[in-house]
Design an enzyme around this catalytic site. Structure first.
Site, PDB file in Angstrom:
ATOM      1  CG  ASP A  20     -14.497  58.064 -17.052  1.00  0.00           C
ATOM      2  OD1 ASP A  20     -14.408  56.988 -17.060  1.00  0.00           O
ATOM      3  OD2 ASP A  20     -15.308  58.753 -18.164  1.00  0.00           O
ATOM      4  CE1 TYR A  71     -16.152  59.551 -24.459  1.00  0.00           C
ATOM      5  CE2 TYR A  71     -14.859  60.221 -22.540  1.00  0.00           C
ATOM      6  CZ  TYR A  71     -15.984  59.499 -22.966  1.00  0.00           C
ATOM      7  OH  TYR A  71     -16.797  59.021 -22.122  1.00  0.00           O
ATOM      8  CG  HIS A  97     -17.920  53.437 -24.498  1.00  0.00           C
ATOM      9  ND1 HIS A  97     -16.727  54.423 -24.777  1.00  0.00           N
ATOM     10  CD2 HIS A  97     -18.570  54.467 -23.748  1.00  0.00           C
ATOM     11  CE1 HIS A  97     -17.223  55.624 -24.624  1.00  0.00           C
ATOM     12  NE2 HIS A  97     -18.232  55.606 -24.031  1.00  0.00           N
ATOM     13  CG  ASN A 109     -23.889  53.741 -21.614  1.00  0.00           C
ATOM     14  OD1 ASN A 109     -24.291  54.815 -21.248  1.00  0.00           O
ATOM     15  ND2 ASN A 109     -22.692  53.788 -22.251  1.00  0.00           N
ATOM     16  CD  GLN A 152     -18.434  56.543 -16.790  1.00  0.00           C
ATOM     17  OE1 GLN A 152     -18.475  57.571 -17.555  1.00  0.00           O
ATOM     18  NE2 GLN A 152     -17.469  55.763 -16.658  1.00  0.00           N
ATOM     19  N   GLY A 212     -17.991  66.907 -16.265  1.00  0.00           N
ATOM     20  CA  GLY A 212     -16.959  67.285 -17.157  1.00  0.00           C
ATOM     21  C   GLY A 212     -16.432  68.647 -16.832  1.00  0.00           C
TER      22      GLY A 212
END
Length: 296
Positions: free
Chosen positions: A50, A55, A133, A164, A185, A262
């Site tokens: 992901d 980012y 997102h 979200n 997510q 992560g």
């Protein structure tokens, strides 16, 4: 190494995913170490990676910064040398950024332009999973969701997800997108359990729940949060890390959950992978469910 799988729409993916943000986003990011982390994940059987278009390295000297993480992830994947047929790359759009400041743009035009740019950076015919997102409070949520549907119709994305999102937004997205919607997510960890209703709804609708931040800061501050409570106690009794217990607890919570820890070090990746085969007892789950909020 074999990892149990979970359903992502018409695909099966590893029950533990790889959150790629830390490859480039943290101050101590190391490209070579990150490459080795991605290779370790592939070697271990992880098939879900992901990322997001925003980012990248933080700092006022890098305005925009779009695609830094996407490029780093794809370079690492393609340098592995093995087959990538089973790998699902998930990216996200709907944020904009200027240095350290992030904004939201969920307009139809922005999402289409962002998806096209991500597809080009990823070098894929279609984005395996494209995710909205974050809801844009300035415009109707329906507009953003219909934009996702258009991406699938145009062949820009093979599948779509939302991030979200609350229960009402998930239901609206499912009613508009149908089978094209495969995932939600949201943040979920032992310390942050506000997404319990969304998890249950995902199970009801047959959607994968991709949990971001599943370790709740445990890697950064082991003396705080869940590492100081029952999760650390169970970990010591089992001879494993508290992080493994946290991930195994999520996997036991619902068959819809796929945690996205992560990782920027191979050692962290392998520790997370071991959680997929750690089966917690009913007694342990009762102990863990009462440490940081209700668990159904």
């Amino acid at each position: 190494m074999s990892i149990p799988t979970r359903r992502l729409g018409d695909r099966e993916v590893s029950a533990i995913g790889f959150g790629a943000m830390t490859l480039t986003q943290t101050p101590d990011s190391d490209p070579e170490r990150g490459l080795r982390a991605v290779h370790a994940a592939l070697d271990a059987g992880i098939t879900l990676f992901d990322t997001a278009d925003v980012y990248g390295p933080t700092g006022f000297d890098t305005p925009g910064g779009y695609g830094v993480n996407e490029r780093a992830l794809m370079a690492a994947l393609r340098s592995w040398g093995g087959p990538l047929d089973d790998v699902v790359v998930a990216t996200k759009g709907g944020h904009t950024r200027d240095g350290l400041t992030w904004w939201i743009d969920g307009s139809r035009d922005h999402l289409r332009a962002a998806a096209l740019a991500s597809r080009e950076r990823l070098g894929l015919d279609a984005i395996p999973l494209y995710q909205h997102h974050r809801p844009d409070p300035r415009r109707p949520y329906r507009e953003s969701i219909e934009a996702l549907g258009a991406l699938v119709e145009e062949g820009i994305a093979a599948r779509v997800g939302i991030s979200n999102a609350d229960v009402g937004q998930i239901r609206l997205a499912a009613s508009i997108l149908g089978d094209a919607l495969v995932s939600v997510q949201n943040e979920y960890s032992p310390m942050r359990r506000a997404a319990e209703p969304e998890i249950d709804l995902c199970a009801e609708l047959g959607l994968a729940f991709l949990s971001w931040g599943p370790l709740g800061g445990m890697r950064e501050a082991k003396a705080l949060g869940v590492a100081a409570g029952a999760f650390a106690e169970v970990a010591e009794e089992r001879g494993v890390s508290p992080q493994q217990v946290a991930l195994a607890w999520q996997l036991a919570r619902s068959p819809s959950i796929v945690p996205l820890p992560g990782a920027s070090r191979p050692e962290s990746v392998l520790d997370s992978v071991r959680a997929a085969s750690l089966v917690l007892t009913p007694e342990e789950l009762v102990r863990l469910s009462g440490t940081a909020g209700p668990q159904s």
